[in-house]
Design an enzyme around this catalytic site. Structure first.
Site, PDB file in Angstrom:
ATOM      1  N   ASP A  46      10.176  19.377   9.037  1.00 18.10           N
ATOM      2  CA  ASP A  46       8.994  18.619   9.464  1.00 18.10           C
ATOM      3  C   ASP A  46       8.772  18.813  10.963  1.00 18.10           C
ATOM      4  O   ASP A  46       9.651  18.517  11.768  1.00 18.10           O
ATOM      5  CB  ASP A  46       9.219  17.129   9.172  1.00 18.10           C
ATOM      6  CG  ASP A  46       7.985  16.306   9.515  1.00 18.10           C
ATOM      7  OD1 ASP A  46       7.045  16.313   8.708  1.00 18.10           O
ATOM      8  OD2 ASP A  46       7.965  15.676  10.590  1.00 18.10           O
ATOM      9  N   HIS A 113      -2.084  13.436  11.504  1.00 15.48           N
ATOM     10  CA  HIS A 113      -0.908  12.724  12.028  1.00 15.48           C
ATOM     11  C   HIS A 113      -1.102  11.205  12.025  1.00 15.48           C
ATOM     12  O   HIS A 113      -0.207  10.466  11.646  1.00 15.48           O
ATOM     13  CB  HIS A 113      -0.601  13.244  13.437  1.00 15.48           C
ATOM     14  CG  HIS A 113       0.822  13.118  13.852  1.00 15.48           C
ATOM     15  ND1 HIS A 113       1.484  14.070  14.599  1.00 15.48           N
ATOM     16  CD2 HIS A 113       1.735  12.147  13.624  1.00 15.48           C
ATOM     17  CE1 HIS A 113       2.735  13.668  14.811  1.00 15.48           C
ATOM     18  NE2 HIS A 113       2.906  12.502  14.235  1.00 15.48           N
ATOM     19  N   LEU A 195      16.009   6.340   9.021  1.00 19.84           N
ATOM     20  CA  LEU A 195      17.210   5.612   9.471  1.00 19.84           C
ATOM     21  C   LEU A 195      16.841   4.534  10.490  1.00 19.84           C
ATOM     22  O   LEU A 195      17.730   4.016  11.186  1.00 19.84           O
ATOM     23  CB  LEU A 195      18.199   6.593  10.123  1.00 19.84           C
ATOM     24  CG  LEU A 195      18.662   7.761   9.250  1.00 19.84           C
ATOM     25  CD1 LEU A 195      19.485   8.760  10.065  1.00 19.84           C
ATOM     26  CD2 LEU A 195      19.475   7.255   8.068  1.00 19.84           C
ATOM     27  N   ILE A 233      13.134  12.577   5.889  1.00 15.00           N
ATOM     28  CA  ILE A 233      13.151  13.678   6.868  1.00 15.00           C
ATOM     29  C   ILE A 233      13.928  13.237   8.113  1.00 15.00           C
ATOM     30  O   ILE A 233      13.384  13.234   9.223  1.00 15.00           O
ATOM     31  CB  ILE A 233      11.706  14.129   7.221  1.00 15.00           C
ATOM     32  CG1 ILE A 233      10.800  12.908   7.512  1.00 15.00           C
ATOM     33  CG2 ILE A 233      11.114  14.977   6.116  1.00 15.00           C
ATOM     34  CD1 ILE A 233       9.437  13.300   8.099  1.00 15.00           C
ATOM     35  N   LYS A 235      16.103  13.041  11.417  1.00 13.14           N
ATOM     36  CA  LYS A 235      16.366  13.935  12.547  1.00 13.14           C
ATOM     37  C   LYS A 235      17.818  13.729  12.959  1.00 13.14           C
ATOM     38  O   LYS A 235      18.319  12.600  12.966  1.00 13.14           O
ATOM     39  CB  LYS A 235      15.426  13.568  13.695  1.00 13.14           C
ATOM     40  CG  LYS A 235      15.654  14.343  14.969  1.00 13.14           C
ATOM     41  CD  LYS A 235      16.273  13.491  16.039  1.00 13.14           C
ATOM     42  CE  LYS A 235      16.463  14.261  17.340  1.00 13.14           C
ATOM     43  NZ  LYS A 235      17.257  13.459  18.298  1.00 13.14           N
ATOM     44  N   ARG A 241      26.115  15.639  11.492  1.00 10.66           N
ATOM     45  CA  ARG A 241      25.157  14.633  11.004  1.00 10.66           C
ATOM     46  C   ARG A 241      24.154  15.232  10.033  1.00 10.66           C
ATOM     47  O   ARG A 241      23.782  14.607   9.043  1.00 10.66           O
ATOM     48  CB  ARG A 241      24.417  13.988  12.178  1.00 10.66           C
ATOM     49  CG  ARG A 241      25.286  13.009  12.917  1.00 10.66           C
ATOM     50  CD  ARG A 241      24.539  12.367  14.060  1.00 10.66           C
ATOM     51  NE  ARG A 241      25.343  11.289  14.623  1.00 10.66           N
ATOM     52  CZ  ARG A 241      24.965  10.537  15.632  1.00 10.66           C
ATOM     53  NH1 ARG A 241      23.788  10.747  16.207  1.00 10.66           N
ATOM     54  NH2 ARG A 241      25.744   9.579  16.079  1.00 10.66           N
ATOM     55  N   ASN A 245      23.606  13.970   6.267  1.00 10.85           N
ATOM     56  CA  ASN A 245      22.302  13.454   5.834  1.00 10.85           C
ATOM     57  C   ASN A 245      21.748  14.193   4.614  1.00 10.85           C
ATOM     58  O   ASN A 245      20.839  13.693   3.950  1.00 10.85           O
ATOM     59  CB  ASN A 245      21.293  13.535   6.988  1.00 10.85           C
ATOM     60  CG  ASN A 245      21.667  12.626   8.143  1.00 10.85           C
ATOM     61  OD1 ASN A 245      22.537  11.772   8.011  1.00 10.85           O
ATOM     62  ND2 ASN A 245      21.024  12.817   9.296  1.00 10.85           N
TER      63      ASN A 245
HETATM   64  P1  NDP Z   1      15.406   8.793  12.193  1.00  6.15           P
HETATM   65  O1  NDP Z   1      15.303   7.532  11.415  1.00  6.15           O
HETATM   66  O2  NDP Z   1      15.515  10.082  11.477  1.00  6.15           O
HETATM   67  O3  NDP Z   1      16.627   8.595  13.171  1.00  6.15           O
HETATM   68  C1  NDP Z   1      17.035   9.574  14.067  1.00  6.15           C
HETATM   69  C2  NDP Z   1      18.127   8.963  14.941  1.00  6.15           C
HETATM   70  O4  NDP Z   1      19.256   8.667  14.100  1.00  6.15           O
HETATM   71  C3  NDP Z   1      18.581   9.887  16.015  1.00  6.15           C
HETATM   72  O5  NDP Z   1      18.868   9.083  17.141  1.00  6.15           O
HETATM   73  C4  NDP Z   1      19.867  10.484  15.452  1.00  6.15           C
HETATM   74  O6  NDP Z   1      20.774  10.758  16.479  1.00  6.15           O
HETATM   75  C5  NDP Z   1      20.393   9.357  14.590  1.00  6.15           C
HETATM   76  N1  NDP Z   1      21.119   9.895  13.414  1.00  6.15           N
HETATM   77  C6  NDP Z   1      20.717  10.855  12.560  1.00  6.15           C
HETATM   78  N2  NDP Z   1      21.624  11.066  11.612  1.00  6.15           N
HETATM   79  C7  NDP Z   1      22.657  10.231  11.870  1.00  6.15           C
HETATM   80  C8  NDP Z   1      23.892  10.010  11.236  1.00  6.15           C
HETATM   81  N3  NDP Z   1      24.245  10.673  10.128  1.00  6.15           N
HETATM   82  N4  NDP Z   1      24.727   9.069  11.773  1.00  6.15           N
HETATM   83  C9  NDP Z   1      24.366   8.363  12.876  1.00  6.15           C
HETATM   84  N5  NDP Z   1      23.187   8.536  13.513  1.00  6.15           N
HETATM   85  C10 NDP Z   1      22.334   9.473  13.019  1.00  6.15           C
HETATM   86  O7  NDP Z   1      14.178   8.785  13.218  1.00  6.15           O
HETATM   87  P2  NDP Z   1      13.008   9.755  13.643  1.00  6.15           P
HETATM   88  O8  NDP Z   1      12.057   8.890  14.356  1.00  6.15           O
HETATM   89  O9  NDP Z   1      13.482  10.971  14.302  1.00  6.15           O
HETATM   90  O10 NDP Z   1      12.306  10.170  12.260  1.00  6.15           O
HETATM   91  C11 NDP Z   1      12.665  11.318  11.521  1.00  6.15           C
HETATM   92  C12 NDP Z   1      11.555  12.336  11.501  1.00  6.15           C
HETATM   93  O11 NDP Z   1      10.365  11.767  10.991  1.00  6.15           O
HETATM   94  C13 NDP Z   1      11.143  12.840  12.881  1.00  6.15           C
HETATM   95  O12 NDP Z   1      12.086  13.723  13.442  1.00  6.15           O
HETATM   96  C14 NDP Z   1       9.810  13.436  12.567  1.00  6.15           C
HETATM   97  O13 NDP Z   1       9.969  14.703  11.956  1.00  6.15           O
HETATM   98  C15 NDP Z   1       9.241  12.419  11.591  1.00  6.15           C
HETATM   99  N6  NDP Z   1       8.413  11.406  12.268  1.00  6.15           N
HETATM  100  C16 NDP Z   1       7.085  11.359  11.943  1.00  6.15           C
HETATM  101  C17 NDP Z   1       6.256  10.461  12.538  1.00  6.15           C
HETATM  102  C18 NDP Z   1       4.830  10.446  12.170  1.00  6.15           C
HETATM  103  O14 NDP Z   1       4.045   9.772  12.870  1.00  6.15           O
HETATM  104  N7  NDP Z   1       4.411  11.136  11.133  1.00  6.15           N
HETATM  105  C19 NDP Z   1       6.728   9.501  13.560  1.00  6.15           C
HETATM  106  C20 NDP Z   1       8.151   9.592  13.810  1.00  6.15           C
HETATM  107  C21 NDP Z   1       8.945  10.495  13.163  1.00  6.15           C
HETATM  108  P3  NDP Z   1      21.000  12.233  17.112  1.00  6.15           P
HETATM  109  O15 NDP Z   1      19.664  12.889  17.200  1.00  6.15           O
HETATM  110  O16 NDP Z   1      21.621  11.905  18.431  1.00  6.15           O
HETATM  111  O17 NDP Z   1      21.927  12.969  16.183  1.00  6.15           O
END
Ligand code: NDP
Length: 278
Positions: A46, A113, A195, A233, A235, A241, A245
């Site tokens: 994504d 978006h 998450l 999806i 990140k 991690r 996931n």
């Molecule tokens: P997430 O809910 O995916 O959380 C990501 C956070 O969780 C990061 O800080 C990451 O840390 C941490 N994390 C990930 N895996 C683990 C694990 N196994 N154990 C502990 N911590 C973990 O949040 P996002 O906001 O990034 O959402 C995911 C995706 O959704 C985005 O990347 C994007 O592609 C999409 N998105 C879409 C939006 C929209 O408007 N359409 C808005 C926001 C997001 P670290 O990176 O340090 O590993």
């Protein structure tokens, strides 16, 4: 690791139920991290024009297919048209820019978006997506951050029912009404911030279930999603991690565990309310 199971979208296109999210992944890190995700078994990535990292996603996909690991058709890439490119012509131009950056012949899924209701242009923007879809440049089209009222307006105007609505969704914000609306209209639900940006993993209920099941807190939350039929999806910035996931398809949460996670509903958001983004 085995790739995630595939869900069938309303036009027959298949989408992996777990993908790698790249929001806030810096451009210079995107190709290596997305390549690692593909090597681990992710087949769905994504991205969005806003993230500034489409080049990195494109590079990872090209490297992986050129190396002969998979063919392009095995992969599923999503991008999104940003708020400042609403309108028919602007959206067509934005798509061309994204495609140049990705370096693809076609895109799997292209989303609006945010609806930006005060701009009043999302139905017109969607017409550009319908044009690109009818030309075969996109395999599926959809929306993101559409509340029910935005979807109702869109469905009245659209020829093609959106294949996907990608929205903020996690146990704090389970979006029950929106999910029923999706189900009634054949729209797949993709959960962003599945998450809760990581903060949800500190919830005692999540940690207790992790202890009970011998899984990690992230796996518990992601499993809650996939059992409910959402696509996730997450990140992550490390391979460990990312692997964790994706490893969510070989265990099941009990009805009691699901109920305990359902009780976390509080309406808490990690992002903005779509009605207020313009
Ligand atoms: P997430 O809910 O995916 O959380 C990501 C956070 O969780 C990061 O800080 C990451 O840390 C941490 N994390 C990930 N895996 C683990 C694990 N196994 N154990 C502990 N911590 C973990 O949040 P996002 O906001 O990034 O959402 C995911 C995706 O959704 C985005 O990347 C994007 O592609 C999409 N998105 C879409 C939006 C929209 O408007 N359409 C808005 C926001 C997001 P670290 O990176 O340090 O590993």
């Amino acid at each position: 690791m085995d790739p995630a199971p595939k869900l069938t979208l309303n036009n027959g296109v298949l989408m992996d139920q777990a993908g790698y999210g790249t929001y806030k992944v810096p451009l210079q890190d995107t190709a290596p991290l997305a390549s690692a995700a593909l090597s681990l078994g992710y087949r769905h990535i994504d991205t969005a024009a806003l993230y500034g990292n489409e080049e990195g996603v494109g590079q990872a996909v090209r490297n992986f297919t050129h190396a002969g690991h998979v063919v392009r058709e095995d992969l599923f890439v999503t991008s999104k048209v940003w708020n400042t490119d609403h309108g028919y012509d602007a959206a067509l131009r934005a798509f061309d820019t994204s495609m140049q950056k990705l370096g693809f012949e076609y895109l799997d899924l292209y989303l609006i978006h945010w609806p930006c209701p005060e701009r009043g242009l999302y139905a017109e923007t969607y017409k550009a997506l319908e044009t690109l879809y009818s030309e075969g440049r996109i395999r599926a089209i959809g929306v993101s951050n559409f509340n029910r009222e935005h979807l109702e307006v869109l469905l009245d105007a659209a020829y093609v029912v959106p294949a996907v609505n990608q929205v903020e969704l996690h146990p704090w914000l389970p979006q029950r009404d929106l999910r029923s609306f999706h189900e009634a209209n054949g729209i797949a639900t993709v959960a962003w911030s599945p998450l809760g940006r990581g903060a949800l993993l500190q919830e005692p209920a999540v940690q207790d279930i992790a202890g009970d099941t011998g899984r990690t807190p992230a796996q518990v939350v992601l499993r809650w999603h996939v059992q409910a039929g959402h696509t996730v999806i997450p990140k992550a910035s490390t391979e460990e991690r990312m692997a964790e996931n994706l490893d969510i398809f070989s265990f099941e949460l009990s009805p009691e565990h699901v109920a305990a996670l359902d009780r976390l509903e509080s309406g808490r958001r990690t992002g903005s309310n779509p009605s207020e983004v313009n």
